[in-house]
Structure formats: C-alpha cells, structure tokens
Design an enzyme around this catalytic site. Structure first.
Site, PDB file in Angstrom:
ATOM      1  CB  CYS A   1     -10.611 -19.650   7.377  1.00  0.00           C
ATOM      2  SG  CYS A   1      -9.937 -20.883   8.468  1.00  0.00           S
TER       3      CYS A   1
ATOM      4  NE  ARG B   1     -10.075 -17.397   1.947  1.00  0.00           N
ATOM      5  CZ  ARG B   1      -9.074 -16.616   1.593  1.00  0.00           C
ATOM      6  NH1 ARG B   1      -8.944 -16.265   0.329  1.00  0.00           N
ATOM      7  NH2 ARG B   1      -8.208 -16.180   2.470  1.00  0.00           N
TER       8      ARG B   1
ATOM      9  CD1 TRP C   1      -7.821 -26.570   4.945  1.00  0.00           C
ATOM     10  CD2 TRP C   1      -6.276 -25.445   6.101  1.00  0.00           C
ATOM     11  NE1 TRP C   1      -6.636 -27.251   4.837  1.00  0.00           N
ATOM     12  CE2 TRP C   1      -5.662 -26.586   5.533  1.00  0.00           C
ATOM     13  CE3 TRP C   1      -5.499 -24.591   6.876  1.00  0.00           C
ATOM     14  CZ2 TRP C   1      -4.329 -26.883   5.716  1.00  0.00           C
ATOM     15  CZ3 TRP C   1      -4.158 -24.886   7.061  1.00  0.00           C
ATOM     16  CH2 TRP C   1      -3.585 -26.026   6.472  1.00  0.00           C
TER      17      TRP C   1
ATOM     18  CG  ASN D   1      -8.394 -16.101   6.666  1.00  0.00           C
ATOM     19  OD1 ASN D   1      -7.767 -17.128   6.860  1.00  0.00           O
ATOM     20  ND2 ASN D   1      -8.178 -15.322   5.627  1.00  0.00           N
ATOM     21  N   GLY D   2      -6.891 -16.662   9.810  1.00  0.00           N
ATOM     22  CA  GLY D   2      -5.510 -16.334  10.189  1.00  0.00           C
ATOM     23  C   GLY D   2      -5.107 -17.143  11.402  1.00  0.00           C
TER      24      GLY D   2
ATOM     25  CD  GLU E   1       1.774 -28.528 -11.216  1.00  0.00           C
ATOM     26  OE1 GLU E   1       2.439 -28.411 -10.169  1.00  0.00           O
ATOM     27  OE2 GLU E   1       0.570 -28.224 -11.288  1.00  0.00           O
TER      28      GLU E   1
ATOM     29  CE  LYS F   1      -2.262 -29.900  -9.839  1.00  0.00           C
ATOM     30  NZ  LYS F   1      -1.380 -28.796  -9.764  1.00  0.00           N
TER      31      LYS F   1
ATOM     32  CD  GLU G   1      -2.905 -30.430  -5.829  1.00  0.00           C
ATOM     33  OE1 GLU G   1      -2.994 -29.748  -4.821  1.00  0.00           O
ATOM     34  OE2 GLU G   1      -2.541 -29.973  -6.924  1.00  0.00           O
TER      35      GLU G   1
ATOM     36  CG  HIS H   1      22.094 -41.358  -9.177  1.00  0.00           C
ATOM     37  ND1 HIS H   1      23.361 -41.881  -9.263  1.00  0.00           N
ATOM     38  CD2 HIS H   1      21.932 -40.601 -10.283  1.00  0.00           C
ATOM     39  CE1 HIS H   1      23.952 -41.440 -10.357  1.00  0.00           C
ATOM     40  NE2 HIS H   1      23.098 -40.660 -11.003  1.00  0.00           N
TER      41      HIS H   1
ATOM     42  CE  LYS I   1      -6.912 -22.332  -6.686  1.00  0.00           C
ATOM     43  NZ  LYS I   1      -6.156 -23.331  -7.462  1.00  0.00           N
TER      44      LYS I   1
HETATM   45  O1  M6R Z   1      -1.753 -19.244  -4.545  1.00  0.00           O
HETATM   46  P1  M6R Z   1      -0.355 -19.793  -4.665  1.00  0.00           P
HETATM   47  O2  M6R Z   1       0.072 -19.975  -6.068  1.00  0.00           O
HETATM   48  O3  M6R Z   1       0.642 -19.012  -3.862  1.00  0.00           O
HETATM   49  O4  M6R Z   1      -0.461 -21.229  -3.998  1.00  0.00           O
HETATM   50  C1  M6R Z   1       0.665 -22.031  -3.823  1.00  0.00           C
HETATM   51  C2  M6R Z   1       0.282 -23.466  -3.499  1.00  0.00           C
HETATM   52  O5  M6R Z   1      -0.452 -23.520  -2.311  1.00  0.00           O
HETATM   53  C3  M6R Z   1      -0.551 -24.091  -4.621  1.00  0.00           C
HETATM   54  O6  M6R Z   1       0.106 -24.021  -5.850  1.00  0.00           O
HETATM   55  C4  M6R Z   1      -0.851 -25.570  -4.296  1.00  0.00           C
HETATM   56  O7  M6R Z   1       0.311 -26.322  -4.312  1.00  0.00           O
HETATM   57  C5  M6R Z   1      -1.898 -26.117  -5.266  1.00  0.00           C
HETATM   58  N1  M6R Z   1      -2.885 -26.853  -4.562  1.00  0.00           N
HETATM   59  C6  M6R Z   1      -1.329 -27.008  -6.303  1.00  0.00           C
HETATM   60  O8  M6R Z   1      -2.299 -27.526  -7.143  1.00  0.00           O
END
Ligand code: M6R
Length: 615
Positions: A2, A28, A76, A102-103, A488, A492, A495, A511, A610
């Site tokens: 948020c 956020r 969020w 936020n929290g 990674e 990508k 998501e 395996h 984010k």
């Molecule tokens: O801000 P941070 O690097 O701590 O965030 C960690 C993850 O939330 C972040 O890398 C998330 O997996 C991304 N959406 C990946 O693209």
C-alpha cells in the site's frame, strides 16, 4: 504494501498533489484507491474507488475536491477483498476522523471486539478501520488532542504501520506515525508532504525527513514540525536530508511501459552502479568493506537473505563469494530465516539484498541477525529506505527508481554489486590474486557496452515470443552460475504473463520434471560457453528426445547448439561469473513480449505489488 500520501499547504492544492502522488505509488498496490480532504471550513470529504487511481479520479471529479489538507491511499489488499468499502481512507463512526494506513495491525480482532463492546460498528473487513475507531474512542473518552489520541492508540497496537490522520473541523493539522513501514516527510515552502517514499514528493521539494521507527509527527499550519517518540512522547531530532531523485527518472521516457524502459536502461544503470568502484589498477573499492575490514577478515561464514528476484541474486552471490572468498556461504529466504532459529554469532556476516529496502521479511531477518550479534550488510537500491538504515553497513546498487513490478535492472544491479563485493572481500582476505580480480573487473568495466550489444537480440526475441505466447507451461534450465538465472527467467514469465513456468537445475530435470516434457512444453535453456557447457548439451538432448521445443541462450560464435536446439539466441561472451547478468537480458525480453502479446499489464501484474511490506 500500500502507498500513502498526505498534504498540508496551499488553498485547494491538496487533491492534485494527492492524485499525482498516488499514481507514483501505484507500484505498491492497485486494488483500490481513496482520498480524504478537509476543506477550509472544516468539512471532511472522502472519495474511494475499487481498482486503479484513474477510477478514483473519475469518481472524485464528480464530488467536492477542495481543500488544502488531505490524505490518500492506494491499496494492496491484505484484510478484506478489494472493493470500495475496504478501500482507505477509513472514517471513524463519529465521522470526525479519517485515516490511511500501510501495514498490518496484528491484534486487530482483540481491539475490534473491545470496541464493539463500547458500541462501535464496523463497515469494512479491514484492520485499519479498527485503528481509526480506536483513536476516535480515545479522543472522545479522554477528551485529549488528536495527537495524544493517536499516540495512546498506537501504544495498544501490535504490528506494522505507517499512518496519516486528519480531523473534521481542523483544516490545519495532519498527524502521521510509523513502525516498520516507511514514511517520508517533504518540507516545502509553506507546504508539507508525506508519503510512503520520495516519489510523490519529488518535483515539489528536495528537503525530506525520513521518519524513524516508532516516531510520530504533528504537522500544523504556520507552526514548526514536531516529531516525538511514540512510546515516551520525547521530542526527536529533526534531520532534514536531500532527496536525490528527479522527475525524469520517474517517467517512461518514450517507452510503452516502465518495464521495457528499465530493460533498455541497463547499460546506463550499470554504469551508475559501477561508478567509482573499480580503481585504475583493477582493484575493487567498496567503502562498506574498507570501513569494516576486521569484520570481513574475521568472518567464518556469510549468509545471504532476500526474497523473490533478490533471492535469485543471492544464489548467484553465493557462487561468487565461494569462488572469490573461499568462505562458507548460505542462502536463505528471509521469511524462512526469520523463523528458523538461525545460529549466529559475531563471526557471522549476513548480507541482506532488497531492491526496495522495505521488504518486511528481509527487514525482520536483519533485525534478528543483528540481535544475535551478526554483522549485517545491506545491498539495496532505494536510498534511505528501512533496510539500509537498519544494517551495519552496505552498498547501494544505484540503478535509479524501478517502477515496473517485475524486477529487471535491479537484478542486474544486484549481480554487479555482489560481484564487486565478492571481489572486494576476496582481495581483502587474500583469497584471490590481483590478476584474477583484474580479469573480472576489466570485463565488468565493459559490462554497460556488453549489455548494449546484448540488447540487439530484442527483435529476434520479440519474433520468437509470438511462437510461444500460447504455451501453458515453460521449463527454464541452467547449470552452475545460471541455475539461478533459470529461476529468475521463470519468475519473470510467471509474474507478468501468468504462464506457469518452472526453473530447474538442468541436470536435476531428469529426476522428475522431465516427465512433463512434450511438444506443448517449451524449455528455455541457458547454455553459455562456460565450464558446464558440455554437460548442458546432454540435458538439451534429453529434452529434445522427448519432443520438447528448446530455445537455447548461447555465447556468440558458438554454433554447435544450432543442430540440437530449435532456436538459439546469441549473447556476448563474458567471464563465467558474469554470464547471469548478460543471459538475463533475453529472458527479461522474452517474458516481456509474451506478456504484451497476451495483452497483460506488464507494469502492474495482477495480485502483485512492488514492495512487500507485509508478512
Ligand atoms: O524489494 P525487494 O528486492 O526486497 O523485493 C523482493 C521481491 O518482492 C521482488 O524481487 C519480487 O519477487 C519481484 N516482483 C520480482 O520481479
């Protein structure tokens, strides 16, 4: 998660500042948005809408948006589904107070029950509504000031919060507070801004105060700002810092999306990341290491903690640290580490990696590590965020604001800093020769140009993406340094395109996951000409012999894969330890174009945000 924004200042300016600020904070969360404004005659007007800030704008424009004081929120969802009722700001039953948060209020159900017994009724399913009702209850029953009621309420609350509160009838006061969620105050000329980070403030003022944990601030028209400790009410020192951010950094700069801009920015961002960190003789100079030599010399183990993409960077960091420092290294998800009773002492170094510097699990992990006596080093992007402020030392990746929810330039920045860090520690401990350091730093100095070269695969990847857009499953395979690159690549794709993808160590595939392979399941195989190339060739053969399509990422000039894989994407040759930086570029582009082909919103994928500031 948020984002919150607040403003106290010039006549009828609040609404514009708040809406612009919310748009900058949409990364956020974008489940709903809302704004509360106090007009000059003290009327409290609240507008809320499910979905993006643009929905709120449409709705609010039909109502009263006057006022020089206001607070706003982009959500969020954690407690309660995303709808208008659960959207913030939440208003107390009396109609006197509006609050954004936020929290997470962990003990909200106990507090809610007590308030119900005092006659309070609740409209939403949120934890936040409990807080505004609690403040209202204390305010009325104790006949105290708003500021005192907020403080009293926060003493009863368990959990994390950044809050902003306004009061009907008082167009001149804004009360804010934070614990474990970030809050920045922007000090302008006759106006004050508050926000979850500096992005809503940039362009208005470059003077900011980062509110510390367990502090609250009272912002009043024509009066000096007051900051106090929530527990003791003792005044805190006011430390005004410069906000190092520009408006241009927050715009798309001609690209369709932030993600594409951020992918193409990587030559420049890595130039910024490397600046001043490699001496003319090839040695690495990192102030965080120089200033803590004894810690790095005496360390018996390094543990890397992170989440998501940053955790993938940590896995590559482990290889780098093992290779260059000859020291035992472990990697942990921050969320597991914090509850895993880690055995640590003052000979341990914990390296926390986080783009945002605000990830709740990573923050909790470093707090635990410090309590246990470890030396904690941060690798973050956002200057002044909670993680860099709660670590013993660290290195910024300096890649500029990353707005796209899918991390791209931060990942390559993290890998660059981890390479520098491993070299710096290795040279300090005498685990690596000057020549070895120079060999890597010579290649690192060229990395911005190497990425420029790599980005020329864009058109080829865009074409290839069309073939695979409608696949339902993908496998990403890599070995050694590039096993985490495969993880990674898969993340990508998942998501932003919502296609199921799994990353796997190429040799482990046989395996189990090999059972999934058929003509419908493409595999992306990262196979640069490194020490494991001959091994990965057999893994490619294994996929091919089960009828699976293979896209191979290979080093330029290596044609031996062409007869085996269905499609090859060539990337420039670099030392093995740097291949993840280069190989991740076509993977980012592949995920990007597949998501665009499917009509997805790549910058704001569903269900994500984010910065994950909740558990
Ligand atoms: O801000 P941070 O690097 O701590 O965030 C960690 C993850 O939330 C972040 O890398 C998330 O997996 C991304 N959406 C990946 O693209």
């Amino acid at each position: 998660m948020c984002g919150i924004v607040g403003y106290l200042g010039k006549p009828d300016r609040a609404y514009d500042v708040l809406i612009r600020g919310l748009k900058r904070l949409e990364y956020r969360g974008y489940d709903s948005a809302g704004v509360a404004l106090v007009t000059d005659d003290g009327t409290l007007n609240v507008h809320k809408a499910q979905g993006k800030v643009s929905n709120l704008e449409q709705k609010a424009s039909l109502g009263d948006t006057r006022g020089a004081l206001g607070i706003a929120h982009t959500r969020w969802a954690t407690h309660g589904e995303p709808n208008d009722i659960n959207a913030h700001p939440h208003v107390s039953q009396s109609g006197d107070l509006a609050l954004v948060h936020n929290g997470t209020i962990e003990n909200y159900s106990v507090l809610k029950q007590a308030l119900i017994e005092h006659g309070y009724e609740f409209k939403s399913e949120t934890d936040t509504e409990v807080l505004v009702q609690l403040i209202d209850y204390i305010h009325r029953n104790n006949h105290c000031s708003l500021e005192e009621a907020v403080r009293e309420a926060l003493l009863q609350v368990e959990g994390a919060y950044a809050i902003a509160v306004v009061e009907r009838g008082n167009p001149d006061r804004l009360v804010v507070a934070r614990k474990s969620s970030p809050l920045v105050i922007g000090v302008g000329d006759g106006e004050t801004f508050i926000a979850s980070d500096g992005t809503p403030i940039v362009g208005y003022t470059d003077k900011v105060i980062y509110l510390k944990d367990n502090e609250m601030a009272v912002i009043e028209r024509d009066k000096p700002l007051r900051i106090v400790a929530i527990d003791s009410n003792a005044p805190s020192e006011i430390d005004i810092q410069e906000l190092k951010l520009s408006v241009a950094q927050l715009e798309k700069g001609g690209y369709d999306t932030f993600m594409l801009k951020e992918i193409f920015e990587q030559p420049e961002t890595l130039r910024d990341c490397l600046r001043g960190r490699i001496a003319s003789d090839g040695r690495v100079v990192l102030m965080g290491v120089e200033m803590n030599k004894d810690k790095f010399l005496n360390a018996k183990r390094i543990t890397l903690v992170a989440c998501g993409t940053s955790w993938h960077a940590a896995l590559i960091g482990k290889r780098l640290l093992q290779d260059f420092c000859k020291i035992p290294v472990e990697v942990e998800y921050a969320s597991e580490f914090r509850y895993g009773n880690p055995v640590l002492d003052d000979k341990d170094i914990v390296i926390a990696i986080s783009q945002s510097g605000e990830t709740a699990d990573t923050l909790a992990a470093i707090q635990l590590a410090r309590q246990k006596g470890a030396f904690v080093y941060g690798v973050s992007n956002v200057v002044g965020a909670s993680i860099p402020r709660n670590t013993d030392s660290g290195t910024y990746i300096h890649v500029g604001p990353e707005i796209g929810v899918a991390s791209t330039k931060a990942f390559t920045g993290q890998l660059t800093v981890l390479t520098l860090l491993a070299l710096a520690i290795g040279q300090l401990r005498g685990a690596i020769t000057k020549e070895q350091v120079k060999q890597v730093t010579d290649a690192l100095k060229e990395i911005p140009e190497t990425i420029e070269e790599t980005l020329k695969v864009n058109d080829k990847v865009e074409d290839l993406s069309k073939i695979f857009t409608y696949a339902h499953n993908f496998l990403y395979l890599g070995r050694g340094y590039n096993y985490p690159t495969a993880l990674e690549g898969a993340l990508k794709l998942k998501e932003i395109s919502y296609i199921h993808a799994e990353g796997y160590p190429a040799a482990e595939m046989k395996h189990g996951p090999i059972a999934l392979i058929d003509a419908e399941m493409p595999s992306v195989i990262i196979a640069p000409s490194d020490s494991l190339y001959d091994k990965i060739i057999s893994n490619v053969q294994q996929v091919k012999s089960r009828g699976g399509a293979v896209v191979a990422i290979v080093s330029k000039g290596n044609h031996s894969m062409e007869d085996i894989a269905d499609h090859c994407i060539e990337i420039p040759a670099v030392p093995e330890c740097l291949t993840p930086i280069i190989a991740s570029i076509p993977l980012q582009l592949m995920a990007y174009y597949i998501a665009v082909n499917k009509g997805k919103n790549v910058d704001q994928p569903r269900n994500l945000a984010k910065s994950v500031t909740v558990e």
